[in-house]
Design an enzyme around this catalytic site. Structure first.
Site, mmCIF file in Angstrom:
data_model
loop_
_atom_site.group_PDB
_atom_site.id
_atom_site.type_symbol
_atom_site.label_atom_id
_atom_site.label_comp_id
_atom_site.label_asym_id
_atom_site.label_seq_id
_atom_site.Cartn_x
_atom_site.Cartn_y
_atom_site.Cartn_z
ATOM 1 N N GLU A 117 -32.207 16.342 -15.157
ATOM 2 C CA GLU A 117 -32.647 17.726 -15.388
ATOM 3 C C GLU A 117 -32.515 18.493 -14.087
ATOM 4 O O GLU A 117 -32.875 17.981 -13.019
ATOM 5 C CB GLU A 117 -34.125 17.812 -15.812
ATOM 6 N N GLU A 129 -40.394 11.668 -16.753
ATOM 7 C CA GLU A 129 -41.394 12.183 -15.813
ATOM 8 C C GLU A 129 -42.803 11.653 -16.089
ATOM 9 O O GLU A 129 -43.725 12.432 -16.393
ATOM 10 C CB GLU A 129 -41.405 13.723 -15.833
ATOM 11 N N TRP A 159 -30.887 21.591 -17.394
ATOM 12 C CA TRP A 159 -32.083 21.895 -18.164
ATOM 13 C C TRP A 159 -32.165 23.403 -18.258
ATOM 14 O O TRP A 159 -32.301 24.051 -17.254
ATOM 15 C CB TRP A 159 -33.353 21.340 -17.509
HETATM 16 O O1 IFM Z 1 -39.478 21.824 -19.467
HETATM 17 C C1 IFM Z 1 -39.693 20.795 -18.559
HETATM 18 C C2 IFM Z 1 -39.234 19.472 -19.136
HETATM 19 O O2 IFM Z 1 -39.851 19.174 -20.347
HETATM 20 C C3 IFM Z 1 -39.542 18.353 -18.170
HETATM 21 N N1 IFM Z 1 -39.038 18.649 -16.850
HETATM 22 C C4 IFM Z 1 -39.328 19.935 -16.286
HETATM 23 C C5 IFM Z 1 -38.957 21.033 -17.265
HETATM 24 C C6 IFM Z 1 -39.272 22.406 -16.654
HETATM 25 O O3 IFM Z 1 -40.624 22.486 -16.330
#
Ligand code: IFM
Length: 458
Positions: free
Chosen positions: A366, A170, A412
């Site tokens: 994720e 990201e 995630w």
């Molecule tokens: O926790 C984060 C992760 O580190 C990166 N993507 C989004 C998740 C939730 O905000």
């Protein structure tokens, strides 16, 4: 409605990868065993992290990693996505390496392989060494070479065993939450720096891919947080701009189309983009083997009406330099992050991305939700999270049915962990973590995912 694990299992092709994901600063703890990162600096300023959380103990994963791999084995996942902490392997970001840091990831990778779980390694998930920030961080001209050297360190040590490499997680967040806005580390709050950081992250990505190739690393790619932007005709230009900064600013250069012209035009009062070099654009467009998409929520916007909406984590006009005035208007069911739950937008995001970057296999790297968890007699019946996974995994498979070359899904997150500036107040784990005792407890969502994996028949 009945959320049956069997429904999902019956839709999964045999070779589909199921996994769970984490990231270094969010789980590792043991800040004494590594160099300092921008997140340590950011967390040390009162008010930056909502509940005052700092890096220790997090999930104490540095000491509890074997138990955490037991959780992965219990789930039955095919792959584990984790990130390497740059300051743990190279405390100053350049020069001297830390043997103990390298050994930690070495053991982790070997143990994953021994358990037949494929290691998916992210080189950078936001914890930049503080020493490099002192040189300008992601706006420093030398950062892409420093990142290429760091990639070299990891590739020469691990490329024989890692199944899948992501250069960045990201990069939009690093550039725009960290440099344009003040929401993430380093909290620069400078829109021009945000745009320059985006470019330097892209260049570092291209150079890193090159290094991975020189080591014959398998499956070299990048993870982007992409989404679909909704808004009616009166905000059409803003919708285009948000889509530009969130999605096209990354996909276009990687696909070889350069920096989107509309973004350059709409930000011309902020920066002249003189840091872009033609010759570097071809480095950024170095072919990748796969693309990771992190999806949580769509963006929905309207003309500003100064309505007193709730806090929507990360959705802030500051993070979109040059955007015409808007307000974010999520609707319907929201997660604790204030994020709208909308699985149809997930299908749409996958379809649009596959058109913008054709012929590249896609993994959902994720996906998940933060919901209030209640422990009742030692159990956490997180039905909202199960519902979220059920809807979103099905939505991803809908995109696959419509032709997207979708190869996998990672939940995630494996563990409740430090949700960046939200500290411990937002929990995404499928395993609950009690921070004082460090006891892990599977939530009902962990049982649900385990059931899906056990029921795979094809
Ligand atoms: O926790 C984060 C992760 O580190 C990166 N993507 C989004 C998740 C939730 O905000």
């Amino acid at each position: 409605m009945e959320r049956s694990a069997l429904d999902i299992a019956s839709r999964l092709p045999k070779e589909f990868t199921f996994g769970a994901a984490t990231a270094s600063w969010q789980i590792e703890g043991d800040s004494a065993g590594r160099g300092s990162s921008i997140w340590d600096d950011f967390a040390s300023v009162p008010g930056n992290i909502i509940d005052g959380t700092t890096a220790d103990p997090a999930c104490d994963h540095i000491n509890k990693w074997q138990g955490d791999l037991d959780l992965l084995s219990w789930l039955g996942v095919d792959s584990y996505r984790f990130s390497v902490s740059w300051p743990r392997v190279q405390p100053d970001g350049e020069g001297k390496l830390s043997q103990s840091g390298l050994d930690f990831y070495d053991k982790l990778i070997d143990e994953l392989l021994a358990r037949k779980i494929k290691p998916a390694l992210t080189i950078y998930h936001w914890d930049l060494p503080s020493t490099l920030q002192a040189k300008g961080g992601w706006t420093w001209e030398g950062i892409s070479d420093a990142f290429a050297n760091y990639t070299e360190v990891l590739a020469s040590r691990f490329s024989d065993r890692v199944e899948r490499w992501a250069t960045f997680n990201e990069p939009w967040c690093s550039a725009f939450l960290g440099y344009a806005a003040k929401i993430h580390a380093p909290g620069a709050g400078n829109p021009a720096q945000g745009l320059e950081a985006a470019y330097r992250l892209l260049l570092a990505h291209g150079r890193s891919i090159d290094v991975l190739r020189s080591h014959n690393a398998k499956n070299a790619g990048i993870v982007l947080n992409l989404t679909t932007v909704h808004g009616d005709g009166e905000v059409a230009e803003a919708v285009e701009h948000l889509d530009g900064i969130q999605n096209r600013l990354w996909l276009d250069p990687i696909a070889g189309r350069g920096i989107p012209k509309d973004i350059v035009a709409r930000t011309s009062q902020i920066t002249d983009w003189s840091f872009v070099k033609e010759s570097e654009l071809s480095e950024i467009a170095t072919p990748i083997d796969w693309l990771g998409i992190n999806y949580y929520t769509p963006m929905r916007v309207a003309k500003p009406r100064n309505t007193q909406g709730g806090h929507i984590v990360g959705q802030s006009p500051d993070a979109y330099p040059g955007c015409p005035p808007i307000e974010f208007t999520p609707r319907g069911k929201l997660t604790e992050m204030g994020w709208e739950v909308d699985a149809a937008s997930f299908t749409q995001t996958l379809l649009t991305t596959a058109e913008r970057l054709p012929n590249i296999p896609i993994y959902v790297t994720e996906n998940g939700g933060a919901f209030p968890d209640h422990i009742v007699e030692g159990k956490i019946n997180d039905l909202d999270r199960i519902d979220y996974f059920y809807q979103h995994i099905n939505a991803a498979l809908d995109a696959k049915d419509q032709g997207v070359d979708l190869r996998g899904h990672f939940a995630w997150s494996l563990l409740d962990n430090i949700e960046w500036a939200e500290g411990w107040t937002k929990r995404f784990g499928i395993f609950h973590v009690d921070v004082p005792t460090q006891v892990r407890t599977p939530k009902a969502s962990a049982h649900f995912i385990r059931e899906i994996l056990a029921a795979r028949t094809r």
